[in-house]
Scaffold this active site. Sequence first.
Site, PDB file in Angstrom:
ATOM      1  N   ASP A  28       0.865  -1.168   0.000  1.00  0.00           N
ATOM      2  CA  ASP A  28       0.000   0.000   0.000  1.00  0.00           C
ATOM      3  C   ASP A  28       0.910   1.229   0.000  1.00  0.00           C
ATOM      4  O   ASP A  28       2.112   1.122   0.271  1.00  0.00           O
ATOM      5  CB  ASP A  28      -0.895  -0.048   1.239  1.00  0.00           C
ATOM      6  N   ASP A  81       0.003   5.118   1.145  1.00  0.00           N
ATOM      7  CA  ASP A  81      -0.149   6.001   2.312  1.00  0.00           C
ATOM      8  C   ASP A  81      -0.228   5.181   3.593  1.00  0.00           C
ATOM      9  O   ASP A  81      -1.052   4.271   3.711  1.00  0.00           O
ATOM     10  CB  ASP A  81      -1.417   6.840   2.173  1.00  0.00           C
TER      11      ASP A  81
END
Length: 222
Positions: free
Chosen positions: A12, A14
């Site tokens: 991922d 953020d």
Amino acid sequence: MTAAALRAVLFDLDGTLIDSAPDLGAAADRMRLDRGLASLPLSAYRPMAGAGARGMLGVAFGLLPESPEFMDMREEFFRNYEARMLHGTQVFDGVPELIAALRERRLAWGVVTNKARRFTEPLTQAIELFATAGAIVSGDTTPHSKPHPAPLLEAARQLGVPPSACIYVGDDERDIVAGRAAGMRTVAAMYGYLGAQADTTLWEADAVVDSPLALLQWLGPA
């Protein structure tokens, strides 16, 4: 998964590779200030930074996606964020060393984020770390975003490896759900945003790590 079976690690963005909470929070807080409301501290925004506009507008205004004004407010938030998304965003400590170690092991790596390409592309192009990523899949790259497995399957396709040979690392329950649905092993990044009052024990990730470099310890010897 044995070290020999592993061919790629997906992340991922953020809350897992980069700390974008300062700029996301500031974009929402600007909206409060423009409306004559008091500023909120970054600590109020940080836990929900992984939820993007939905999370930030929820903190700033108690706004829900089904609220009639949500779409207009979201676009205002997007404009604010677009204007400052590289002001305070930084790569988490340990991430450059982690990526270097993965490359030394000849493992491919990539990014799968729900962030729209509108933001993902300028961010990743501006940060040197991402020059070696073999795949960068945004929230609008495929018809579905996480927790649907489609973005993860697209990243595996771009890397040319089977999903079963990938690990997905993320700081949100949607990441773990998507990874499992794609047939990948999953790792929960406990140093990330996690969400308000998240109970990560319910996520059923294959592993949890409390720092980026802890992933190498879980992977074991090269």
